[in-house]
Design a protein around this motif. Structure first.
Motif: not given
Ligand code: ADP
Ligand code: MG
Length: 348
Positions: A179-186
């Motif tokens: 993992l470099k990063k985690e994101i989320s979309i709402i």
């Protein structure tokens, strides 16, 4: 003024924040929860307690409401389906059935030509042989997991063998993403091609539990657009009504993967309460109750910190917060280690 009474299954902090948003829109709420101490009873109009398969209590609940929604996905499908015969359940029960099963969920996402982690179903002991392709990996129960519960890091086949897995449950083994990063979309879907979508939110976890969320996410334009497109595709394909969250991984080569879908409002979206004109909770209520869709406007960049376990005590004792700080206490009766007790959002 609306005359709607909305039933909410689940009485945790998400149920509370849904009830608060509903009140603002003059929608009455009845919360149904199996926990007699559920915090949402402090915010709803009526509270019914009983187990999620208690037919009598459930009919007491549905007799009081016009429609039903839910704040968590691990509700028995049979319960949602039964309720749906009497009062509309939104998001529809079939969506919940699909998403509460990690294998079905990942198969669904892959069919849309959207990348997920590599995974394999583990149903019996012999499935453990010849898994080198999926190692190092994480073994997860196919159902009922949250906040990293039911997950085991696996480095070798020996690790798997020594775990003494209970094969009466189903498992999935997922290859570990660097993992470099985690994101989320709402995203809140109102009806065909009608959405309100929030910008990507950047998330950091500690011990597999969300700790910090912030906007803007520090990501490139391609990932910014691709994550939004994929979330829209998923919501449309599910014919979803309400707020949904898609969690993503970004690897060290900037590849985007869908990690999982939450068919509900989501912890990473708590900052939408203060950072946007309409929060994820209000949007959910608007969509499921068929109320007006209002174009989203960002008010401010923001960061949110979850307060776990006894981290809440310091904030409970604070006399005063800065003007740009918003503290939420979920009013849970007992402080438990790693339990989500509250959060603080800072507009920046
Ligand atoms: P939960 O249902 O508990 O939220 P997730 O599958 O989202 O379960 O896992 C929780 C966290 O664990 C993720 O947000 C991520 O930080 C880490 N994680 C889970 N699966 C993987 C994976 N395949 N590769 C890398 N990290 C992972
Ligand atoms: Mg997750």
């Amino acid at each position: 003024m609306s005359e709607i009474t909305l039933g909410i299954i689940g009485g945790g902090q998400l149920g509370s924040m849904l009830a608060i948003a509903a009140k603002k829109l003059n929608v009455k709420t009845v919360v149904f929860c199996d926990d007699i101490d559920a915090p949402a009873q402090n915010f709803c109009n009526q509270f019914v307690t009983g187990s999620y398969d208690n037919k009598e209590k459930i009919s007491e609940f549905i007799n009081q409401v016009d429609l039903v929604t839910y704040e968590f996905e691990n509700i028995p499908y049979e319960t949602l389906n039964e309720i749906n015969k009497f009062k509309p359940v939104l998001p529809k029960p079939s969506v919940n059935r699909l998403i509460q099963h990690r294998l079905a969920e990942k198969d669904f996402v892959n069919k849309l030509n959207i990348r997920t982690t590599r995974y394999v179903s583990i149903e019996k002991k012999s499935d453990i042989d010849a898994l080198e392709d999926f190692l190092p990996g994480i073994l997860k129960t196919t159902t009922l997991g949250y906040d990293g519960k039911g997950q085991y890091p696996i480095k070798s086949s020996e690790d798997l063998n020594s775990l003494n897995i209970d094969f009466s449950k189903g498992y999935i083994l997922e290859k570990l993403v660097k993992l470099k990063k985690e994101i989320s979309i709402i995203i809140t879907r109102f009806s065909n091609n009608k959405y309100e979508i929030y910008e990507p939110i950047e998330n950091s976890h500690e011990d597999q539990i969300l700790k910090y969320s912030k906007i803007p996410a520090d990501i490139n334009e391609k990932i910014f657009n691709q994550s939004k497109d994929w979330a829209m595709l998923i919501a449309e394909e599910l014919k979803y009504v309400g707020t949904l969250c898609v969690e993503f991984f970004i690897d060290r080569n900037d590849n985007l993967y869908v990690n999982e879908i939450a068919p509900r409002v989501h912890n990473s979206g708590h900052l939408t309460i203060n950072a946007f004109n309409v929060s994820q909770f209000e949007n959910h209520i608007r969509a499921v109750c068929g109320l007006e869709q209002i174009p989203l406007k960002k008010i401010s960049n923001a960061k949110m910190m979850n307060l776990l376990g006894d981290q809440i005590t310091h904030y409970r004792n604070m006399q005063k917060f800065n003007e740009n700080e918003f503290f939420f206490d979920y009013l849970k009766k007992d402080i438990k280690e790693k339990r989500k007790m509250g959060h603080i959002t800072t507009l920046v």
